[in-house]
Enzyme design. Structure first.
Site, short mmCIF file in Angstrom:
data_model
loop_
_atom_site.label_atom_id
_atom_site.label_comp_id
_atom_site.label_asym_id
_atom_site.label_seq_id
_atom_site.Cartn_x
_atom_site.Cartn_y
_atom_site.Cartn_z
N ASP A 1 0.79 -1.25 0.00
CA ASP A 1 0.00 0.00 0.00
C ASP A 1 0.82 1.29 0.00
O ASP A 1 0.51 2.22 0.75
CB ASP A 1 -0.96 0.01 1.21
N LYS B 1 -6.83 -5.05 -3.05
CA LYS B 1 -7.59 -5.62 -1.92
C LYS B 1 -8.63 -4.63 -1.41
O LYS B 1 -8.48 -3.43 -1.55
CB LYS B 1 -6.63 -6.04 -0.82
N CYS C 1 -2.13 -3.08 7.58
CA CYS C 1 -1.99 -3.91 6.39
C CYS C 1 -0.67 -4.68 6.34
O CYS C 1 -0.63 -5.83 5.89
CB CYS C 1 -2.18 -3.06 5.14
#
Ligand SMILES: [Zn+2]
Length: 208
Positions: free
Chosen positions: A12, A110, A155
């Site tokens: 991310d 995701k 994450c």
């Protein structure tokens, strides 16, 4: 150079998680040069991208009277409500413009289902819908997953824990991550990682 048994998982590194972004991780931009150095040291790189529809269940704005960072109960358990972030196809969801990982082979997107969030690169937040990443890595005979990116305590940690659960050796490259640290979440995550047998290193050690 790390060979075919190792993968660098870059989690991310997206505009909305950078200072000034919709869900800024403090000092998140500082990791980019280090992530670039790491990427140059790995033959095999996989990226993740948080990638939500606008009506996503994790957005506080989609729940009447709720504010960001409150938690709610969903059928799959507790969910933190976030500001609207990483909307599919929007500039905030784009990878950081100075990220240099052009040789990355796979991007796992995701949180693309309206009703399920996904912090982990491996298993969605309902804890049983796989993203396919474990199977992909097994098929390529990867043994070790080296994790970096944002945010350490969400994450990155969930991805590292699920990589362990899937049977991989896992390294958290600590200085190539930054945390949100919401209500003690960083300390809890580091304890869980330690309990799961995730090794912690800095980038210097990882590249040695
Ligand atoms: Zn998200």
């Amino acid at each position: 150079m790390k060979g075919p048994e190792d993968v660098l998982l870059i989690v991310d590194v997206q505009n909305d998680f950078m200072p000034g972004g919709a869900l800024a991780v403090p000092r998140g931009d500082e990791i980019v040069p280090l992530v670039n150095r790491l990427a140059a040291g790995f033959e095999h790189v996989v990226l993740t991208q948080d990638w939500h529809p606008r009506d996503h269940i994790s957005f506080a704005a989609n729940h009447d009277g709720r504010q960001p960072f409150e938690t709610i109960e969903l059928p799959y358990g507790e969910q933190v409500l976030w500001p609207v972030h990483c909307v599919q196809g929007q500039p905030g969801a784009a990878l950081h413009p100075r990220l240099e990982a052009g040789h990355a082979r796979l991007v796992i997107r995701k949180g693309y289902r309206r009703t399920i969030d996904s912090y982990s690169a491996f298993v969605e937040a309902d804890r049983h819908s796989p993203t396919g990443l474990a199977g992909y890595l097994r098929e390529l005979e990867v043994k070790r997953v080296w994790c970096c990116g944002l945010a350490t305590d969400y994450c990155v940690a969930w991805s590292a824990l699920d990589a362990r659960a899937a049977g991989f050796d896992v390294v958290l490259i600590e200085d190539a991550c930054r945390a949100i640290d919401l209500n003690g979440s960083l300390e809890r995550a580091l304890q869980q990682l330690q309990d799961a047998g995730v090794v912690r290193m800095n980038a210097e050690q990882a590249l040695a």
